[in-house]
Design an enzyme around this catalytic site. Sequence first.
Site, mmCIF file in Angstrom:
data_model
loop_
_atom_site.group_PDB
_atom_site.id
_atom_site.type_symbol
_atom_site.label_atom_id
_atom_site.label_comp_id
_atom_site.label_asym_id
_atom_site.label_seq_id
_atom_site.Cartn_x
_atom_site.Cartn_y
_atom_site.Cartn_z
ATOM 1 N N SER A 221 5.172 -6.397 -9.371
ATOM 2 C CA SER A 221 6.287 -6.638 -8.460
ATOM 3 C C SER A 221 6.432 -5.421 -7.549
ATOM 4 O O SER A 221 6.470 -4.281 -8.014
ATOM 5 C CB SER A 221 7.583 -6.894 -9.245
ATOM 6 O OG SER A 221 7.806 -5.880 -10.196
ATOM 7 N N ALA A 224 10.726 -5.088 -2.092
ATOM 8 C CA ALA A 224 10.820 -5.607 -0.726
ATOM 9 C C ALA A 224 9.465 -5.785 -0.063
ATOM 10 O O ALA A 224 9.372 -6.386 1.012
ATOM 11 C CB ALA A 224 11.691 -4.682 0.123
ATOM 12 N N GLY A 226 6.916 -7.401 -1.597
ATOM 13 C CA GLY A 226 6.283 -8.606 -2.104
ATOM 14 C C GLY A 226 5.791 -8.450 -3.525
ATOM 15 O O GLY A 226 6.422 -7.783 -4.359
ATOM 16 N N ASP A 253 12.263 -10.219 -14.493
ATOM 17 C CA ASP A 253 12.219 -11.090 -15.670
ATOM 18 C C ASP A 253 11.936 -12.528 -15.268
ATOM 19 O O ASP A 253 11.217 -13.258 -15.960
ATOM 20 C CB ASP A 253 13.541 -11.011 -16.430
ATOM 21 C CG ASP A 253 13.896 -9.584 -16.815
ATOM 22 O OD1 ASP A 253 12.972 -8.797 -17.110
ATOM 23 O OD2 ASP A 253 15.092 -9.244 -16.812
#
Length: 309
Positions: A221, A224, A226, A253
């Site tokens: 992850s 901002a 992507g 999660d």
Amino acid sequence: MITTVCLNPSIDHMIAVDGLVCGGLNRVRASRFDAGGKGLNVAAAVSALGGEAECVGFLDRESARLFETRLRKSGAGYDFIWRKAPTRTNLKVFDRSCGVVTEFNAPGEAVSEEEIGRMSELIAHRARRADVLVLSGSMPPACPANYYAGVIRAVAGEKCLCVLDADGAPLREGIEARPWLIKPNRAELEALVGRPLPGATDVRDAAREIVARGVGVVAVSLGADGALIADAREAFFAPPLRIAVRSTVGAGDCMVAGLVCGFSAGKDLREAFSMGVAAASAMCMTDGSEPPARGDFEALLQTVHTERI
């Protein structure tokens, strides 16, 4: 069945302010308390997305109603080992002016060797009928850093696939046990490989290094910027979706939940990745720790763009 493990649950106190002022007066515009913890968040999200999930973990009876209510509402099953130690409280400050959450997480109360042993027995029992075992979140004080690694090795003979979503020493130790999937963020992956990862190709190359060490899939992850996913054969990048962010708590999660739901349904790497991105984005559209709305998830799934990288 997707079984999640929540060793260090929390009561999440979410407050909203308009322009966080460090060292000054901040007026609270909204406040709520939610049952939290990464394992619980994943289980609730899997159920919200239509999957079958259960959560096992430690909990004290005084906090039980809040946690049981959330899990029952989501449709997830649960099995707790009861402790006398109180559940920790984490503070989440959502600055509505910029859409950023500042978190203050407590460590929780130490566990005993006897409690750790009972938890290991419970996880082993549940793993026998699970398709996926998700080990996520921090561990309470006195729990050894290699605990997740030990669990992964202990259930290696079972049919379940192990997912690891942790940071620091538990992540470093855990990947040595070769879990099927890990989901670090950029900073956690940088810590694993020992260098900055400014661009998507840098992240891809680092993910591939972890795959070469025996991890099946690495999903990253990037906030901002992507998200990215890689296995031994392919890698895909997804830019962020344009949404109105109400909270980022639990987004990672929900990415795990979307991924495991996708893989459990027989989706390939690209399709499961799209489900993970859509689930994380749908979570950002909710308040507090509320699971993503199924309608939001399905609508966003149609807008996810992935590119081979």
